[in-house]
Design a protein around this motif. Structure first.
Motif, PDB file in Angstrom:
ATOM      1  N   GLY A 251      13.462  14.725  28.041  1.00 14.33           N
ATOM      2  CA  GLY A 251      14.189  14.842  29.266  1.00 14.33           C
ATOM      3  C   GLY A 251      13.760  15.357  30.355  1.00 14.33           C
ATOM      4  O   GLY A 251      14.348  15.278  31.545  1.00 14.33           O
ATOM      5  N   ALA A 252      12.708  16.286  30.148  1.00 11.19           N
ATOM      6  CA  ALA A 252      12.343  16.950  31.381  1.00 11.19           C
ATOM      7  C   ALA A 252      10.780  16.754  31.515  1.00 11.19           C
ATOM      8  O   ALA A 252       9.933  16.936  30.702  1.00 11.19           O
ATOM      9  CB  ALA A 252      12.394  18.648  30.828  1.00 11.19           C
TER      10      ALA A 252
ATOM     11  N   ALA B 236      11.953  16.350  39.110  1.00 15.52           N
ATOM     12  CA  ALA B 236      13.445  15.811  39.598  1.00 15.52           C
ATOM     13  C   ALA B 236      14.357  16.614  38.937  1.00 15.52           C
ATOM     14  O   ALA B 236      14.312  16.731  37.826  1.00 15.52           O
ATOM     15  CB  ALA B 236      13.474  14.427  39.642  1.00 15.52           C
ATOM     16  N   VAL B 237      14.886  17.656  39.494  1.00 17.77           N
ATOM     17  CA  VAL B 237      16.044  18.552  38.914  1.00 17.77           C
ATOM     18  C   VAL B 237      17.230  17.805  38.481  1.00 17.77           C
ATOM     19  O   VAL B 237      17.765  17.017  39.240  1.00 17.77           O
ATOM     20  CB  VAL B 237      16.529  19.659  39.941  1.00 17.77           C
ATOM     21  N   GLU B 238      17.387  17.874  37.049  1.00 14.78           N
ATOM     22  CA  GLU B 238      18.655  17.406  36.566  1.00 14.78           C
ATOM     23  C   GLU B 238      19.608  18.153  35.735  1.00 14.78           C
ATOM     24  O   GLU B 238      20.297  18.961  36.216  1.00 14.78           O
ATOM     25  CB  GLU B 238      18.099  15.826  35.603  1.00 14.78           C
TER      26      GLU B 238
ATOM     27  N   SER C 102      15.813  21.297  32.931  1.00 17.45           N
ATOM     28  CA  SER C 102      15.174  21.346  34.122  1.00 17.45           C
ATOM     29  C   SER C 102      14.897  23.010  34.155  1.00 17.45           C
ATOM     30  O   SER C 102      13.737  23.233  34.809  1.00 17.45           O
ATOM     31  CB  SER C 102      15.786  20.997  35.378  1.00 17.45           C
ATOM     32  N   VAL C 103      15.476  23.735  33.643  1.00 19.67           N
ATOM     33  CA  VAL C 103      15.174  25.294  33.607  1.00 19.67           C
ATOM     34  C   VAL C 103      13.828  25.422  33.088  1.00 19.67           C
ATOM     35  O   VAL C 103      12.999  26.147  33.615  1.00 19.67           O
ATOM     36  CB  VAL C 103      16.491  25.946  33.173  1.00 19.67           C
ATOM     37  N   GLN C 104      13.706  24.814  31.805  1.00 27.86           N
ATOM     38  CA  GLN C 104      12.228  25.053  31.257  1.00 27.86           C
ATOM     39  C   GLN C 104      11.368  24.297  32.054  1.00 27.86           C
ATOM     40  O   GLN C 104      10.159  24.832  32.287  1.00 27.86           O
ATOM     41  CB  GLN C 104      12.279  24.498  29.994  1.00 27.86           C
ATOM     42  N   ALA C 105      11.577  23.127  32.676  1.00 28.00           N
ATOM     43  CA  ALA C 105      10.737  22.327  33.433  1.00 28.00           C
ATOM     44  C   ALA C 105       9.933  23.034  34.692  1.00 28.00           C
ATOM     45  O   ALA C 105       8.965  23.023  35.015  1.00 28.00           O
ATOM     46  CB  ALA C 105      11.037  20.928  33.765  1.00 28.00           C
ATOM     47  N   ILE C 106      11.186  23.802  35.351  1.00 27.28           N
ATOM     48  CA  ILE C 106      10.733  24.401  36.425  1.00 27.28           C
ATOM     49  C   ILE C 106       9.763  25.586  36.060  1.00 27.28           C
ATOM     50  O   ILE C 106       8.745  26.100  36.960  1.00 27.28           O
ATOM     51  CB  ILE C 106      12.028  25.033  37.080  1.00 27.28           C
ATOM     52  N   SER C 107      10.086  26.638  35.124  1.00 20.15           N
ATOM     53  CA  SER C 107       9.148  27.446  34.570  1.00 20.15           C
ATOM     54  C   SER C 107       7.711  27.036  34.275  1.00 20.15           C
ATOM     55  O   SER C 107       6.720  27.615  34.731  1.00 20.15           O
ATOM     56  CB  SER C 107       9.670  28.437  33.662  1.00 20.15           C
TER      57      SER C 107
ATOM     58  N   PRO D 254      -3.197   6.655  49.481  1.00 21.51           N
ATOM     59  CA  PRO D 254      -2.510   6.160  48.406  1.00 21.51           C
ATOM     60  C   PRO D 254      -2.496   7.194  47.212  1.00 21.51           C
ATOM     61  O   PRO D 254      -3.316   7.906  47.150  1.00 21.51           O
ATOM     62  CB  PRO D 254      -3.304   4.864  47.803  1.00 21.51           C
ATOM     63  N   ILE D 255      -1.542   7.170  46.089  1.00 20.97           N
ATOM     64  CA  ILE D 255      -1.581   7.730  44.981  1.00 20.97           C
ATOM     65  C   ILE D 255      -2.431   7.054  44.137  1.00 20.97           C
ATOM     66  O   ILE D 255      -2.365   5.872  43.689  1.00 20.97           O
ATOM     67  CB  ILE D 255      -0.083   7.896  44.237  1.00 20.97           C
ATOM     68  N   GLU D 256      -3.555   7.501  43.530  1.00 19.99           N
ATOM     69  CA  GLU D 256      -4.464   7.099  42.787  1.00 19.99           C
ATOM     70  C   GLU D 256      -4.252   7.025  41.488  1.00 19.99           C
ATOM     71  O   GLU D 256      -4.596   6.482  40.393  1.00 19.99           O
ATOM     72  CB  GLU D 256      -6.095   7.476  43.006  1.00 19.99           C
ATOM     73  N   ASP D 257      -3.725   8.260  41.141  1.00 18.83           N
ATOM     74  CA  ASP D 257      -3.400   8.528  39.479  1.00 18.83           C
ATOM     75  C   ASP D 257      -2.113   9.307  39.491  1.00 18.83           C
ATOM     76  O   ASP D 257      -1.560   9.786  40.013  1.00 18.83           O
ATOM     77  CB  ASP D 257      -4.374   9.247  39.153  1.00 18.83           C
ATOM     78  N   ARG D 258      -1.187   8.906  38.332  1.00 16.15           N
ATOM     79  CA  ARG D 258       0.060   9.484  37.920  1.00 16.15           C
ATOM     80  C   ARG D 258      -0.034   9.551  36.546  1.00 16.15           C
ATOM     81  O   ARG D 258      -0.201   8.842  35.850  1.00 16.15           O
ATOM     82  CB  ARG D 258       1.264   8.652  38.468  1.00 16.15           C
ATOM     83  N   GLU D 259       0.515  10.837  36.177  1.00 21.25           N
ATOM     84  CA  GLU D 259       0.876  11.222  34.577  1.00 21.25           C
ATOM     85  C   GLU D 259       2.064  11.796  34.718  1.00 21.25           C
ATOM     86  O   GLU D 259       2.496  12.765  35.512  1.00 21.25           O
ATOM     87  CB  GLU D 259      -0.400  12.053  34.470  1.00 21.25           C
ATOM     88  N   ASP D 260       2.738  11.303  33.620  1.00 24.91           N
ATOM     89  CA  ASP D 260       4.321  12.191  33.482  1.00 24.91           C
ATOM     90  C   ASP D 260       4.002  12.735  32.154  1.00 24.91           C
ATOM     91  O   ASP D 260       3.627  12.398  31.106  1.00 24.91           O
ATOM     92  CB  ASP D 260       5.260  11.077  33.249  1.00 24.91           C
ATOM     93  N   LEU D 261       4.351  14.112  32.219  1.00 23.75           N
ATOM     94  CA  LEU D 261       4.206  15.174  30.955  1.00 23.75           C
ATOM     95  C   LEU D 261       5.511  15.498  30.751  1.00 23.75           C
ATOM     96  O   LEU D 261       6.407  15.906  31.339  1.00 23.75           O
ATOM     97  CB  LEU D 261       3.313  16.232  31.405  1.00 23.75           C
TER      98      LEU D 261
END
Length: 312
Positions: free
Chosen positions: A193-194, A244-246, A250-255, A181-188
């Motif tokens: 939007g990225a 998730a690339v959108e 996403s360009v900055q998010a990938i970097s 199982p996934i025990e912890d999830r954090e969205d940064l």
């Protein structure tokens, strides 16, 4: 796991030289640590000598030092507190409760897991693993079988697989790891939007969730379509990074993801891969790697370059 701070050293009048192998220790700390390891083995009746990244016994057995050193540092920055940790670890190594040869086929199937490891682990001294007993996952990452005993995790390879139903072991091991199982999830949110999604677990086998990317992505993102794919990192055994690339964000998010994965992998216990990968719906493609100068280079080539060029 993610978010754990690196230790902070006290201010020193002069910076001490780092150990060339255990690079997160000073040379003095590493000397103390190796002395503790050698003394602990001697107390258990086994004489060892230092070698590159390990200690070697007279019978040729090799014992790696990196993960034990990381465990010591995480417990305390003070080397005077490391003795009990080292002695406990060495005692477990010298007195394993069980070995693969002690298990029936059914008992082995009951505790086997699939585990992802750095491909370089296949060439470490003393490893029971061979390239023939590992399956490629992505550049620098392989899948192997491991037994999860109550007090230790043992890689499964070599003679331990002789006469066994290896395909049944692979099936059982992968199913068990994919159920972690996934025990912890954090969205940064790195910019509007990225978002980088950080997943983690205390399980030694958690990073193996990348072995079934469609199932992992469905659990994380639900049934949404991901036409441009997802960038993926598995810096160490306890963590997975997703984006998730959108759109153009996403360009900055990938970097940011590439930098984060390389930084998280460096010096981590159970370090897996410093690379960032792109999942295109069928395979994991390497899109970043350390540049050898302390930074990270994102490589936009082929279908990945075409996809990035379409972002707006």
């Amino acid at each position: 796991m993610f978010g754990r701070r690196r230790r902070e050293r006290a201010q020193e009048p002069q910076q001490q030289p780092q150990d060339p192998e255990l690079t997160f220790l000073t040379a003095e700390e590493a000397h103390t640590f190796r002395g503790l390891v050698i003394d602990a083995f001697a107390a258990g009746g086994l004489h060892v000598r230092p070698a590159r990244g390990a200690v070697i016994a007279e019978d040729g057995r090799a014992f790696g030092l990196w993960n034990l050193a990381v465990a010591c540092v995480k417990a305390s920055p003070d080397p005077r507190a490391w003795g009990a940790i080292v002695h406990g670890h060495v005692e477990t190594l010298l007195n394993p409760p069980l070995a693969a040869a002690d298990l029936s086929d059914q008992d082995m199937i009951g505790i086997v897991h699939a585990r992802v490891l750095p491909a370089a682990a296949l060439s470490e001294p003393g490893t029971p693993l061979t390239a023939e007993q590992a399956r490629p996952v992505a550049e620098g990452v392989v899948e192997v079988l491991a037994l999860d005993f109550p007090d230790s995790v043992q890689m499964l390879g070599g003679d331990a697989l002789a006469g066994r139903d290896v395909e049944a072991l692979w099936a059982a091991g992968r199913a068990r790891t994919l159920a972690t199982p996934i025990e912890d999830r954090e969205d940064l949110e790195v910019q509007p939007g990225a978002v980088l999604t950080l997943l983690s677990s205390e399980s030694y086998f958690f990073a193996g969730r990348i072995l079934d990317m469609p199932a992992l992505l469905h659990e994380v993102y639900g049934p949404r379509a991901l036409p441009r794919g997802v960038v993926v990192g598995a810096p160490h055994r306890h963590g997975i990074v997703l984006h998730a690339v959108e759109g153009a964000g996403s360009v900055q998010a990938i970097s940011a993801a590439a930098q984060f994965v390389a930084r998280s992998s460096s010096g981590a216990a159970g370090a897996l891969s410093p690379h960032l990968y792109w999942w295109d719906g069928a395979a994991l493609h390497t899109i970043s790697r350390p540049n050898g100068q302390g930074g990270v280079a994102v490589e936009a080539r082929g279908a990945f370059a075409d996809m990035v060029g379409s972002l707006h």
